[in-house]
Scaffold this active site. Structure first.
Site, PDB file in Angstrom:
ATOM      1  N   ARG A  43       0.823  -1.215   0.000  1.00 33.38           N
ATOM      2  CA  ARG A  43       0.000   0.000   0.000  1.00 33.38           C
ATOM      3  C   ARG A  43       0.855   1.263   0.000  1.00 33.38           C
ATOM      4  O   ARG A  43       0.343   2.370   0.200  1.00 33.38           O
ATOM      5  CB  ARG A  43      -0.930   0.013   1.223  1.00 33.38           C
ATOM      6  CG  ARG A  43      -2.206  -0.805   1.030  1.00 33.38           C
ATOM      7  CD  ARG A  43      -3.004  -0.971   2.309  1.00 33.38           C
ATOM      8  NE  ARG A  43      -3.179   0.249   3.065  1.00 33.38           N
ATOM      9  CZ  ARG A  43      -2.682   0.471   4.296  1.00 33.38           C
ATOM     10  NH1 ARG A  43      -1.942  -0.440   4.890  1.00 33.38           N
ATOM     11  NH2 ARG A  43      -2.915   1.604   4.916  1.00 33.38           N
ATOM     12  N   LYS A  44       2.150   1.117  -0.193  1.00 37.65           N
ATOM     13  CA  LYS A  44       3.049   2.276  -0.224  1.00 37.65           C
ATOM     14  C   LYS A  44       2.986   2.925  -1.602  1.00 37.65           C
ATOM     15  O   LYS A  44       3.938   2.903  -2.384  1.00 37.65           O
ATOM     16  CB  LYS A  44       4.472   1.840   0.118  1.00 37.65           C
ATOM     17  CG  LYS A  44       4.603   1.306   1.543  1.00 37.65           C
ATOM     18  CD  LYS A  44       5.994   0.766   1.820  1.00 37.65           C
ATOM     19  CE  LYS A  44       6.087   0.193   3.226  1.00 37.65           C
ATOM     20  NZ  LYS A  44       7.417  -0.410   3.498  1.00 37.65           N
ATOM     21  N   THR A  45       1.819   3.496  -1.880  1.00 37.91           N
ATOM     22  CA  THR A  45       1.553   4.071  -3.199  1.00 37.91           C
ATOM     23  C   THR A  45       1.441   5.596  -3.098  1.00 37.91           C
ATOM     24  O   THR A  45       1.303   6.145  -2.017  1.00 37.91           O
ATOM     25  CB  THR A  45       0.247   3.502  -3.777  1.00 37.91           C
ATOM     26  OG1 THR A  45      -0.802   3.671  -2.816  1.00 37.91           O
ATOM     27  CG2 THR A  45       0.388   2.015  -4.090  1.00 37.91           C
ATOM     28  N   THR A  67       6.741   0.550  -5.888  1.00 37.14           N
ATOM     29  CA  THR A  67       6.154   1.876  -6.113  1.00 37.14           C
ATOM     30  C   THR A  67       7.006   2.995  -5.528  1.00 37.14           C
ATOM     31  O   THR A  67       7.028   4.095  -6.074  1.00 37.14           O
ATOM     32  CB  THR A  67       4.743   1.954  -5.501  1.00 37.14           C
ATOM     33  OG1 THR A  67       4.757   1.381  -4.184  1.00 37.14           O
ATOM     34  CG2 THR A  67       3.738   1.198  -6.352  1.00 37.14           C
TER      35      THR A  67
END
Length: 297
Positions: free
Chosen positions: A143-145, A278
């Site tokens: 989820r490191k977007t 990402t």
């Protein structure tokens, strides 16, 4: 043919209204009111060539690129299809429309394509590393977007051939160290989570030791994330947990980069997630060049 079929499904998995909503948000961000430069060029019909300038790029993001230009009244004809590997310097697509409209869409559309293609290119290489090693598991994102850009980046992971992991907090339940510390114990937090999410969601627990993994599995966790383990420690812990809980899935995460990915492969490890898919991922370089009337041909 199987790969082409999967790409077709991926490309068509995003509803048109979602593409339209995102395109409008990006255009409004870039031109919130006046467009003085656009007034200078007028509305004459022009043609622009999309150039890929980064060698060995995996093309990704074409639905977003097209949606932006559709929103400003332009058309896009793709020479290469989504997922194709492109060499530099190559004409990838042709955009046509009124000059001022084409220039309105240029930067938002290029941002999508450059970012998505960069991620898909990295993912494709990670997948090849796993395949070459004969590893059975899945390479996954996180989820490191980029805020507001998650759909583009998760989509690019799929085009690159890896797993998106969960898309958001509403998906699979992941209980991290802060959840455990805030609630009191691994057993307690897993039991409470199961009572809320029910049978339809998997529960994953972040663990820092084999003992924590054993407690989480006994409490009913479906997946154990072994976080920040060195490769050799990971292999031992994963083997011990799998021996005791054969149906358990094991994820490795923390400190994994493309250069050391292969050292995490094991028959006992099912998923390896990388934040660098990402975060800090190089973008692919694309540019859009309006053709002068005498150079169209």
């Amino acid at each position: 043919h199987h790969a082409e079929g999967m790409l077709f499904l991926i490309v068509h998995s995003i509803p048109n209204y979602t593409l339209t909503r995102l395109a409008r948000e990006w255009l409004a961000e870039d031109t919130p009111n006046f467009d003085p430069a656009g007034a200078c060029v007028g509305s004459e019909e022009v043609e622009a060539k999309l150039l890929c300038k980064t060698p060995h790029t995996v093309l990704a993001g074409s639905p977003f690129f097209t949606a932006v230009f559709t929103e400003v009244g332009c058309t896009v004809d793709w020479i290469y299809q989504e997922g194709a590997v492109i060499d530099a310097v190559t004409v990838t697509a042709v955009v046509r429309g009124p000059a001022r409209c084409l220039l309105l869409g240029e930067r938002p559309a290029l941002n999508c394509l450059s970012r998505a293609s960069g991620i898909a290119t990295r993912c494709s290489r990670l997948k090849l590393t796993a395949k070459s090693a004969g590893w059975h598991g899945e390479v996954a994102g996180t989820r490191k977007t980029t805020p507001g850009f998650r759909l583009v980046e998760k989509y690019a992971m799929l085009v690159g051939g890896i797993s998106m992991h969960r898309q958001d907090l509403s998906g699979m339940v992941m209980l991290k160290d802060n959840h455990v510390w805030a609630s009191g114990s691994i057993t307690k937090v897993v039991k409470v989570a199961r009572s809320v999410c029910g049978f339809s969601s998997k529960i994953e627990v972040e663990c820092c030791s084999t003992a924590e993994g054993r407690e989480a599995a006994a409490a009913g966790a479906d997946i154990i994330m072994l976080d920040n383990f060195q490769p050799q420690e990971l292999h031992v812990a994963a083997r011990d947990l799998k021996n005791e809980f054969p149906s358990l899935q094991i994820e490795a995460s923390g400190g994994v980069i493309p250069e050391n990915l292969a050292s995490y492969f094991s028959s006992h490890v099912d998923i390896i997630s990388l934040g660098c898919i990402t975060q800090g991922c190089p973008v692919s370089d694309f540019s859009l060049k309006v053709q002068k009337p005498d150079t169209k041909k």
